[in-house]
Design a protein around this motif. Sequence first.
Motif, mmCIF file in Angstrom:
data_model
loop_
_atom_site.group_PDB
_atom_site.id
_atom_site.type_symbol
_atom_site.label_atom_id
_atom_site.label_comp_id
_atom_site.label_asym_id
_atom_site.label_seq_id
_atom_site.Cartn_x
_atom_site.Cartn_y
_atom_site.Cartn_z
ATOM 1 N N HIS A 1 8.578 11.418 3.057
ATOM 2 C CA HIS A 1 8.294 10.314 2.139
ATOM 3 C C HIS A 1 6.798 10.014 2.068
ATOM 4 O O HIS A 1 6.295 9.588 1.022
ATOM 5 C CB HIS A 1 9.077 9.077 2.567
ATOM 6 N N VAL A 2 6.090 10.245 3.164
ATOM 7 C CA VAL A 2 4.629 10.099 3.155
ATOM 8 C C VAL A 2 4.025 11.191 2.281
ATOM 9 O O VAL A 2 3.116 10.944 1.471
ATOM 10 C CB VAL A 2 4.057 10.170 4.580
ATOM 11 N N LYS B 1 6.113 4.082 6.493
ATOM 12 C CA LYS B 1 4.682 4.298 6.683
ATOM 13 C C LYS B 1 4.150 3.827 8.029
ATOM 14 O O LYS B 1 3.210 4.429 8.584
ATOM 15 C CB LYS B 1 3.900 3.631 5.547
ATOM 16 N N THR C 1 -2.428 6.397 6.396
ATOM 17 C CA THR C 1 -1.452 7.177 7.156
ATOM 18 C C THR C 1 -1.984 8.583 7.422
ATOM 19 O O THR C 1 -2.845 9.090 6.704
ATOM 20 C CB THR C 1 -0.117 7.291 6.396
ATOM 21 N N ARG D 1 5.428 12.789 -0.217
ATOM 22 C CA ARG D 1 5.729 12.525 -1.630
ATOM 23 C C ARG D 1 4.778 11.454 -2.183
ATOM 24 O O ARG D 1 4.252 11.591 -3.291
ATOM 25 C CB ARG D 1 7.178 12.052 -1.790
ATOM 26 N N PHE D 2 4.574 10.392 -1.408
ATOM 27 C CA PHE D 2 3.708 9.300 -1.863
ATOM 28 C C PHE D 2 2.280 9.798 -2.044
ATOM 29 O O PHE D 2 1.629 9.498 -3.064
ATOM 30 C CB PHE D 2 3.753 8.151 -0.855
ATOM 31 N N LYS D 3 1.780 10.543 -1.085
ATOM 32 C CA LYS D 3 0.392 11.011 -1.171
ATOM 33 C C LYS D 3 0.218 12.007 -2.307
ATOM 34 O O LYS D 3 -0.817 12.008 -2.993
ATOM 35 C CB LYS D 3 -0.028 11.628 0.162
ATOM 36 N N ASN E 1 7.757 4.750 -3.737
ATOM 37 C CA ASN E 1 7.061 3.622 -3.093
ATOM 38 C C ASN E 1 7.950 2.913 -2.076
ATOM 39 O O ASN E 1 7.493 2.522 -0.996
ATOM 40 C CB ASN E 1 6.569 2.626 -4.150
ATOM 41 N N GLU F 1 10.500 4.153 -0.355
ATOM 42 C CA GLU F 1 10.689 4.993 0.834
ATOM 43 C C GLU F 1 9.403 5.062 1.663
ATOM 44 O O GLU F 1 9.447 5.053 2.904
ATOM 45 C CB GLU F 1 11.133 6.399 0.432
ATOM 46 N N TYR F 2 8.273 5.117 0.990
ATOM 47 C CA TYR F 2 7.000 5.141 1.712
ATOM 48 C C TYR F 2 6.806 3.843 2.500
ATOM 49 O O TYR F 2 6.426 3.870 3.680
ATOM 50 C CB TYR F 2 5.850 5.340 0.731
ATOM 51 N N ASP F 3 7.061 2.731 1.865
ATOM 52 C CA ASP F 3 6.915 1.439 2.548
ATOM 53 C C ASP F 3 7.854 1.338 3.750
ATOM 54 O O ASP F 3 7.515 0.705 4.757
ATOM 55 C CB ASP F 3 7.187 0.294 1.577
#
Length: 262
Positions: free
Chosen positions: A110-111, A152, A172, A113-115, A145, A147-149
């Motif tokens: 998930h990190v 993280k 992160t 994907r967000f990045k 967002n 999933e990242y939150d």
Amino acid sequence: MELTLDKEKLTNDSVDETMLDLLKSVIGQANEKIEDNDIGRALLFFTVRIANTWRSIRTLRNNTADAEGFTVDAGTLLRAMFDAYLQAEYIVHEPNLADQLASDYLEFEHVERFKSMTAVMKHENSLSEHLKASPKRTAGEARINTEYDRVKSRYFIRKKRADGTIKVGPATRNTWHENNLAEIARLLGKEDEYDTLLRNFHGCVHSSPFAVRSGPMLAGEHVVDWASTIAARVAKLNVDHHNLRISEIYTSILSVLCKPYF
């Protein structure tokens, strides 16, 4: 001379096919046991990656006439295999930590994907404009967002301030593990392997002048043998974790290939 080469190729092919069958057997059995098992899922991810890379190295060796034409690429792939092996070994090195480390590995998706989304969408080019215009954008970004939150805080960068206190986040890490690969190798008691073998392949990845000019310390005829030792180590992690039933010959092969390098 021609007959000798043919016999040698036949021997290589026979050994390689046995190794390929072993990997398929381990992956097939492990795949049936990974439901609700983060450790098993993580090990399977690494095993599939390593098995596919093993096949790529074999393909390079079998389809490139001169060693100079493929050993730098083989070194790059061996570097990736050893990286994956160290991560897999790290996950299971302490039984009481294995569940958490496996979860850390899997949730890091998930990190990533967000990045990736953030990096692409900040630009104005044909790809980013296409994504920005997509009717799925709003829902997709919201999901990423969320999933990242959720995850993280596991991966916040920790920096020591001048006053001795630790600043945590909000940035992160770029890897799921807080220690770098050299530190992981040291933790696992494999610092000598890292320094003597793995470090030798860094230049292959980064196209260093030494690697491009001279190639790695690697004979072309031995690249698959070397790859097989790495693949065997990760296969054995699966066998041990799931208590898989494998044939006597596969057990013997793993026993030979998993011996320490030094």
